[in-house]
Design an enzyme around this catalytic site. Structure first.
Site, PDB file in Angstrom:
ATOM      1  CB  SER A  10       9.646  12.926  -6.445  1.00  0.00           C
ATOM      2  OG  SER A  10       8.858  14.095  -6.562  1.00  0.00           O
ATOM      3  CG  HIS A  35      12.526  14.581  -3.269  1.00  0.00           C
ATOM      4  ND1 HIS A  35      13.734  15.041  -2.792  1.00  0.00           N
ATOM      5  CD2 HIS A  35      12.162  15.444  -4.244  1.00  0.00           C
ATOM      6  CE1 HIS A  35      14.087  16.119  -3.456  1.00  0.00           C
ATOM      7  NE2 HIS A  35      13.143  16.390  -4.342  1.00  0.00           N
ATOM      8  CG  ASP A  37       9.788  17.659  -5.999  1.00  0.00           C
ATOM      9  OD1 ASP A  37      10.964  18.021  -5.833  1.00  0.00           O
ATOM     10  OD2 ASP A  37       9.477  16.565  -6.504  1.00  0.00           O
ATOM     11  CG  MET A  39       7.838  23.011  -7.524  1.00  0.00           C
ATOM     12  SD  MET A  39       7.575  22.320  -9.183  1.00  0.00           S
ATOM     13  CE  MET A  39       8.352  20.715  -9.007  1.00  0.00           C
ATOM     14  CG  HIS A  68      13.937  20.260  -3.982  1.00  0.00           C
ATOM     15  ND1 HIS A  68      13.985  19.694  -5.240  1.00  0.00           N
ATOM     16  CD2 HIS A  68      14.659  21.400  -4.063  1.00  0.00           C
ATOM     17  CE1 HIS A  68      14.690  20.457  -6.036  1.00  0.00           C
ATOM     18  NE2 HIS A  68      15.100  21.511  -5.361  1.00  0.00           N
ATOM     19  CG  MET A  70      12.547  23.544  -6.484  1.00  0.00           C
ATOM     20  SD  MET A  70      11.967  22.264  -7.635  1.00  0.00           S
ATOM     21  CE  MET A  70      11.077  21.199  -6.477  1.00  0.00           C
ATOM     22  CG  MET A 143      18.142  20.710  -9.236  1.00  0.00           C
ATOM     23  SD  MET A 143      16.882  19.570  -8.620  1.00  0.00           S
ATOM     24  CE  MET A 143      15.729  19.522  -9.992  1.00  0.00           C
ATOM     25  CG  ASP A 181      15.078  15.899  -8.245  1.00  0.00           C
ATOM     26  OD1 ASP A 181      14.487  15.177  -9.068  1.00  0.00           O
ATOM     27  OD2 ASP A 181      14.472  16.699  -7.501  1.00  0.00           O
TER      28      ASP A 181
END
Length: 233
Positions: A10, A35, A37, A39, A68, A70, A143, A181
């Site tokens: 990540s 990866h 992330d 957000m 990913h 979120m 998760m 994760d």
């Protein structure tokens, strides 16, 4: 399920002032994915990466991008990310309205753009939510921490949810990848989820916080592989 273990470092834990250098290190170290992330500060209490960052990553690495999301409004933002050709895009079940068909719409949108579709589950989301869609999914992300911040401790019992996803997939004769994760490294958490059927292991601090990142990736692969071998022996 039960494919060769792959590590997805990540980049939230990478050095943002030396991102290209850190990407090169994990490429050479045997990472399976990058990866990413994303957000939005609404779906989770943190604000991180966005579309411009994904666009720039595509320019500096040939590793497949595992994006990913979120975010609270994935159906609105998916086209922005898909434009830059990520390999896999994860959307959260909690951010979609199942009765109005949003699960199918998100999965179809990802596939139509040529990417692989993944449904992500927070720790308190039941595994059975994936059951109606398991034949359409390329990956399920379980998760093992509550999303929002890196460096959290693995939530004990997550391996049971992984095993349940495996059970659902086998019953449907489907074979999605299973990604986990949160709190993973060359540790008991990775052993537990690997033995239960996980294929892809997201690691932030365990990789980027290591003095030898290639060795950290190799150690995670070995840990997962040994646990899986023992589980199926």
């Amino acid at each position: 399920m039960f494919t060769q273990p792959r590590i997805a470092p990540s980049i939230l834990s990478a050095d943002f002032m030396n991102m290209e250098r850190d990407i090169r290190v994990i490429e050479e170290g045997g990472a399976g994915f990058v990866h990413v992330d994303v957000m939005d500060g609404h779906f989770v209490p943190n604000l991180t990466l966005g579309v411009p960052f994904v666009k720039q990553l595509k320019r500096i690495t040939d590793l497949p991008l595992d994006v990913h999301l979120m975010i609270s409004n994935p159906l609105n933002q998916l086209p922005w990310f898909l434009e830059h050709e990520p390999a896999i895009v994860s959307v959260h079940a909690e951010a979609l309205d199942e009765p109005t068909g949003e699960f199918d719409r998100a999965i179809d949108m990802i596939h139509e753009a040529g990417a692989k579709a993944c449904l992500a589950l927070k720790p308190d989301m039941r595994a059975s939510v994936v059951e109606p869609y398991i034949n359409k999914l390329d990956m399920v992300l379980v998760m093992s921490v509550y999303p929002g911040f890196s460096g959290q401790k693995y939530i004990e019992g997550t391996e049971k949810k992984v095993a349940r996803v495996v059970e659902i997939a086998r019953a449907a004769q489907a074979s999605p990848l299973i990604e986990v994760d949160g709190g993973l490294g060359a540790n008991d958490a990775t052993r537990a989820v690997a033995a239960a059927g996980a294929d892809v292991f997201v690691a932030g601090n365990a990789v980027f916080g290591a003095a030898d990142r290639a060795a950290a990736i190799a150690a995670m692969v070995q840990t997962a592989d040994e646990a899986r071998t023992a589980a199926i022996a």
